[in-house]
Design a protein around this motif. Structure first.
Motif, PDB file in Angstrom:
ATOM      1  N   ASN A  16      -1.412   9.275 -11.395  1.00  0.00           N
ATOM      2  CA  ASN A  16      -0.705   8.001 -11.401  1.00  0.00           C
ATOM      3  C   ASN A  16       0.112   7.853 -10.128  1.00  0.00           C
ATOM      4  OD1 ASN A  16      -1.623   7.048 -13.879  1.00  0.00           O
ATOM      5  ND2 ASN A  16       0.040   8.022 -15.029  1.00  0.00           N
ATOM      6  N   LEU A  17      -0.127   6.767  -9.421  1.00  0.00           N
ATOM      7  CA  LEU A  17       0.710   6.387  -8.289  1.00  0.00           C
ATOM      8  C   LEU A  17       1.869   5.576  -8.852  1.00  0.00           C
ATOM      9  CD1 LEU A  17       0.359   6.750  -5.171  1.00  0.00           C
ATOM     10  CD2 LEU A  17      -0.464   4.398  -5.133  1.00  0.00           C
ATOM     11  N   LYS A  18       3.121   5.900  -8.421  1.00  0.00           N
ATOM     12  CA  LYS A  18       4.275   5.257  -9.038  1.00  0.00           C
ATOM     13  C   LYS A  18       5.244   4.741  -7.984  1.00  0.00           C
ATOM     14  CE  LYS A  18       5.583   6.366 -13.069  1.00  0.00           C
ATOM     15  NZ  LYS A  18       6.183   6.934 -14.296  1.00  0.00           N
ATOM     16  N   VAL A  19       5.923   3.651  -8.352  1.00  0.00           N
ATOM     17  CA  VAL A  19       6.991   3.080  -7.532  1.00  0.00           C
ATOM     18  C   VAL A  19       8.181   2.837  -8.452  1.00  0.00           C
ATOM     19  CG1 VAL A  19       7.697   1.193  -6.019  1.00  0.00           C
ATOM     20  CG2 VAL A  19       5.300   1.952  -6.032  1.00  0.00           C
TER      21      VAL A  19
ATOM     22  N   SER B 143      -2.165  -2.538  -6.904  1.00  0.00           N
ATOM     23  CA  SER B 143      -2.786  -3.583  -7.727  1.00  0.00           C
ATOM     24  C   SER B 143      -2.069  -4.914  -7.581  1.00  0.00           C
ATOM     25  CB  SER B 143      -2.800  -3.151  -9.194  1.00  0.00           C
ATOM     26  OG  SER B 143      -1.472  -2.881  -9.638  1.00  0.00           O
ATOM     27  N   ARG B 144      -0.829  -4.866  -7.152  1.00  0.00           N
ATOM     28  CA  ARG B 144      -0.069  -6.085  -6.864  1.00  0.00           C
ATOM     29  C   ARG B 144       1.009  -5.731  -5.850  1.00  0.00           C
ATOM     30  NH1 ARG B 144       4.744  -5.584  -9.658  1.00  0.00           N
ATOM     31  NH2 ARG B 144       4.703  -4.075 -11.382  1.00  0.00           N
TER      32      ARG B 144
ATOM     33  N   HIS C 132       0.842  -1.189   0.000  1.00  0.00           N
ATOM     34  CA  HIS C 132       0.000   0.000   0.000  1.00  0.00           C
ATOM     35  C   HIS C 132       0.880   1.243   0.000  1.00  0.00           C
ATOM     36  CE1 HIS C 132      -2.430  -3.165   1.835  1.00  0.00           C
ATOM     37  NE2 HIS C 132      -3.524  -2.479   1.547  1.00  0.00           N
ATOM     38  N   ILE C 133       0.263   2.364  -0.285  1.00  0.00           N
ATOM     39  CA  ILE C 133       0.902   3.666  -0.099  1.00  0.00           C
ATOM     40  C   ILE C 133      -0.078   4.556   0.653  1.00  0.00           C
ATOM     41  CG2 ILE C 133       1.677   5.775  -1.250  1.00  0.00           C
ATOM     42  CD1 ILE C 133       2.972   4.054  -3.361  1.00  0.00           C
ATOM     43  N   ASP C 134       0.393   5.157   1.738  1.00  0.00           N
ATOM     44  CA  ASP C 134      -0.406   6.116   2.506  1.00  0.00           C
ATOM     45  C   ASP C 134      -0.089   7.524   2.025  1.00  0.00           C
ATOM     46  OD1 ASP C 134      -1.572   4.172   4.018  1.00  0.00           O
ATOM     47  OD2 ASP C 134      -0.358   4.511   5.815  1.00  0.00           O
ATOM     48  N   ILE C 135      -1.130   8.319   1.831  1.00  0.00           N
ATOM     49  CA  ILE C 135      -0.931   9.686   1.357  1.00  0.00           C
ATOM     50  C   ILE C 135      -1.998  10.580   1.967  1.00  0.00           C
ATOM     51  CG2 ILE C 135      -2.291   9.281  -0.738  1.00  0.00           C
ATOM     52  CD1 ILE C 135      -0.249  11.119  -2.191  1.00  0.00           C
TER      53      ILE C 135
ATOM     54  N   THR D 154       3.104   1.547 -12.158  1.00  0.00           N
ATOM     55  CA  THR D 154       2.343   2.753 -12.483  1.00  0.00           C
ATOM     56  C   THR D 154       0.873   2.378 -12.372  1.00  0.00           C
ATOM     57  OG1 THR D 154       4.037   3.603 -13.986  1.00  0.00           O
ATOM     58  CG2 THR D 154       1.823   4.518 -14.199  1.00  0.00           C
ATOM     59  N   GLN D 155       0.178   3.026 -11.448  1.00  0.00           N
ATOM     60  CA  GLN D 155      -1.209   2.655 -11.156  1.00  0.00           C
ATOM     61  C   GLN D 155      -2.070   3.898 -11.098  1.00  0.00           C
ATOM     62  OE1 GLN D 155      -1.761  -0.071  -7.832  1.00  0.00           O
ATOM     63  NE2 GLN D 155      -3.629   1.011  -7.209  1.00  0.00           N
ATOM     64  N   ASN D 156      -3.119   3.923 -11.905  1.00  0.00           N
ATOM     65  CA  ASN D 156      -4.012   5.070 -11.896  1.00  0.00           C
ATOM     66  C   ASN D 156      -4.844   5.086 -10.611  1.00  0.00           C
ATOM     67  OD1 ASN D 156      -6.891   6.411 -13.046  1.00  0.00           O
ATOM     68  ND2 ASN D 156      -4.991   7.370 -13.733  1.00  0.00           N
ATOM     69  N   ALA D 157      -4.999   6.270 -10.022  1.00  0.00           N
ATOM     70  CA  ALA D 157      -5.745   6.410  -8.763  1.00  0.00           C
ATOM     71  C   ALA D 157      -6.614   7.653  -8.830  1.00  0.00           C
ATOM     72  CB  ALA D 157      -4.783   6.493  -7.578  1.00  0.00           C
ATOM     73  N   ILE D 158      -7.628   7.690  -7.985  1.00  0.00           N
ATOM     74  CA  ILE D 158      -8.536   8.826  -7.897  1.00  0.00           C
ATOM     75  C   ILE D 158      -8.297   9.526  -6.567  1.00  0.00           C
ATOM     76  CG2 ILE D 158     -10.950   9.565  -7.843  1.00  0.00           C
ATOM     77  CD1 ILE D 158     -11.635   7.095  -9.466  1.00  0.00           C
ATOM     78  N   LEU D 159      -8.088  10.836  -6.607  1.00  0.00           N
ATOM     79  CA  LEU D 159      -7.804  11.582  -5.394  1.00  0.00           C
ATOM     80  C   LEU D 159      -9.059  11.712  -4.546  1.00  0.00           C
ATOM     81  CD1 LEU D 159      -5.598  14.707  -5.014  1.00  0.00           C
ATOM     82  CD2 LEU D 159      -7.840  14.655  -3.929  1.00  0.00           C
TER      83      LEU D 159
END
Length: 646
Positions: free
Chosen positions: A444-447, A485-486, A426-429, A465-470
């Motif tokens: 886009n959330l990126k790692v 997503s994984r 996960h990513i916390d923001i 690269t994962q599309n996200a909604i704010l």
């Protein structure tokens, strides 16, 4: 550098409230504060009308002395036993610069519900925050007894400077229900680093009634946390004189530093993988002497398990063989550093998670019944909490500002060093409500495993690269946890961040008390650059497959989620005396006796990282015995037994 390009991290000249063409690095807004209370307009109702209507606050009646240094108030809203609800002020220890005592009340242009007073007209000015006292009975007070009202005030601090058109004022309510101004200070070219001591004589008979109130009011820009004033050490009493601004009080001031570096939070097993790398050489706080004469103090640093309240031991001071260290404070000496050396050997091992608090406890020669009968020893302790759960963090969980990119397709990367191989899940923001409303915009959330800093060809190693909604958070400093997503197996150095897809800045909370500016990178011209100018830490955290993680996987049933929630919800201490705390997510609490009578109801912030916001003061009517505590989070509810033993 091309001035027409809006970079990541362009600095806003917030006194003007507009973008400039000057080259800088960080796009920064003063963040609005959020509380659980809704905004309300304080009306100038007459005292008699208040009595007739029996409004909620009218049931509280105070007497002299009145003293408030906010040292016992959790971060957030003021203490409603002293102040009317809905003031809009923010009690904190981050915005003031070198406060007299820990915690102040900060005034700006943001309402109590966390939104600016006026976003439709960004340059509009008007009355902002208002802090109004509960009623005070002065019917038996004689003005000849030396009735004085005093406080300490600082413009700006670590916030934004008030302009010449901005002001802070103090008003008193007379016996006919009319507010009368007693003091005012305007902004502009004024001292913004020190606290000024203000003392006012209250001698008019019209104020000596049974329902006196006083209030602080700020006039400022209403579109955000602009034109900041910090107020502390409010004292109202008889037996004083015009020079009564010296107090026998040694008070803690600076919030202690974390004992792990460079983080404020880290998974517990990662910490134990290499304690020498993450353990700081020393932790420190500071104390102030508000008296004219010297004072000899002793202090110790107590370490405890915050979840169980078990004292784990003590950390020794510098050059000391004892847990308690001594020092000499000269008269009016400020920012005297007190220090302790962390020792990991007293910390328990073999646990999935842990919350550790280290607290400096200062002993002085202050009497219990201090000047004018005021008890000042509450400000003699100050603590810091370090979190060992499932995430890494540089920030302390509290945002004073917001930062981000205002360049379409620009990218922001935040560097973390991972102590051992693990799975990122996960990513916390934390997105702040500031500027334009950007909720429901996509990004886009990126790692990255690495980013190319050569400023030549882009050769990044992108892992996701994962599309996200704010989505905005519902309250103050509440993170949104985004499920990847994984899961991604990681080790060593990683980068997490975002790519902006629109023109509007996506405002990420910025903690200015902890500096990790050299870990921030931005890419708006097809190559990466390191942030150089703006200090602070973004509220952007990587979360790993350790501890209690809600995975968001569809095959986890509601029953399993409830069992996980119920298992992770801990009430402590138990038996208790006057306070209890919770570990785990909880929104509503009811204290119930064995006959089913509700004795107290409370609302808590289920996402807060502040221990003080997971604490409730128990009703004073509770006798020794057993009670029920009804706990609720979303659609989950459970009942726990509580033993009172005073």
């Amino acid at each position: 550098m091309n001035k027409t390009i809006k970079l990541l991290f362009l600095l806003i000249f917030i006194s003007l409230g507009i973008y400039t063409n000057a080259v800088a690095q960080i796009l920064v807004f003063p963040i609005q504060k959020q509380t659980q209370n809704t905004s309300q307009q304080l009306k100038n109702k007459s005292v008699r009308l208040n009595k007739i209507q029996k409004i909620e606050e009218d049931t509280i009646l105070l007497s002299l002395p009145f003293f408030e240094d906010f040292s016992t108030t959790p971060i957030g809203a003021p203490d409603t036993s002293k102040w009317i609800k809905g003031s809009g002020v923010f009690v904190n220890n981050g915005i003031p610069f070198n406060p007299p005592t820990k915690n102040v009340a900060t005034f700006d242009g943001v309402a109590a519900n966390g939104k600016p007073y006026d976003q439709l007209f960004p340059t509009r000015q008007g009355l902002g925050d208002t802090l109004t006292s509960q009623r005070i009975d002065l019917t038996d007070t004689d003005t000849g007894d030396g009735l004085y009202f005093s406080f300490m005030v600082q413009a700006r601090g670590n916030g934004e400077t008030p302009d010449t058109t901005d002001f802070l004022k103090v008003e008193f309510l007379d016996q006919d229900g009319n507010w009368e101004q007693k003091w005012e200070k305007r902004g502009g070219r004024i001292d913004t680093k020190h606290f000024e001591h203000v003392i006012l004589k209250i001698q008019e008979e019209k104020f000596l009634h049974d329902s006196l109130q006083f209030r602080f009011m700020s006039y400022n820009r209403l579109s955000g946390a602009f034109d900041v004033w910090n107020v502390d050490y409010i004292y109202f009493n008889t037996g004083r004189n015009p020079t009564d601004t010296v107090f026998l009080d040694v008070a803690t001031s600076k919030t202690p530093t974390h004992f792990i570096k460079p983080y404020s939070a880290i998974p517990y097993d990662h910490f134990w993988n290499d304690t020498t790398q993450f353990l700081t050489d020393s932790v420190f706080s500071s104390v102030n002497n508000l008296d004219a004469t010297f004072n000899v103090i002793s202090y110790l640093c107590e370490v405890r398990n915050e979840e169980t309240q078990q004292i784990l031991g003590y950390w020794y001071g510098l050059d000391s063989d004892n847990a308690s260290s001594s020092d000499l404070l000269e008269g009016f000496e400020r920012n005297k550093k007190i220090t302790a050396i962390p020792n990991a050997s007293i910390l328990p091992q073999g646990q999935d998670s842990m919350t550790i608090t280290h607290q400096f406890q200062v002993t002085t020669r202050e009497p219990n019944d201090n000047f004018g009968g005021v008890y000042t020893r509450n400000n003699d302790t100050i603590s810091q909490t370090s979190v060992f759960k499932d995430f890494y963090a540089y920030d302390d969980g509290s945002a004073e500002y917001a930062a981000g990119i205002n360049q379409k397709f620009g990218q922001l990367a935040y560097q973390y060093y991972i102590a051992k191989p693990d799975k990122l899940t996960h990513i916390d923001i934390y997105f702040s409500r500031i500027g334009a409303d950007v909720e429901n915009q996509t990004f886009n959330l990126k790692v990255w495993q690495k980013i190319d800093l050569s400023k030549t060809d882009i050769q990044d190693s992108v892992l996701l690269t994962q599309n996200a909604i704010l989505k905005y958070s519902e309250g103050i400093n509440q993170f949104k946890r985004i499920t990847l997503s994984r899961s991604i197996e990681l080790s060593d150095t990683i980068y997490i961040g975002i790519q902006q897809l629109g023109e509007n800045m996506l405002p990420i909370g910025l903690d200015v008390q902890n500096d990790s500016k050299n870990k921030m990178f931005f890419n708006v011209r097809n190559y990466w650059e390191q942030n150089e100018f703006v200090e602070g830490s973004l509220m952007l955290r990587p979360v790993f497959a350790k501890g209690n993680i809600v995975t968001g996987i569809d095959d986890i049933t509601e029953e399993n989620k409830f069992e996980m929630w119920q298992q992770n919800l801990v009430l402590y201490p138990n038996p208790a005396q006057d306070k209890i705390r919770f570990n785990g997510k909880i929104e509503n609490v009811q204290i119930i006796d064995l006959t089913g009578k509700i004795l107290g109801e409370y609302k808590l912030n289920p996402f807060s990282s502040f221990d003080s916001e997971r604490e409730i003061a128990l009703p004073s009517v509770l006798k020794n015995g057993m009670y029920l505590v009804k706990c609720q989070y979303k659609n989950f509810m459970t009942v726990k037994k509580l033993v009172i033993q005073k």
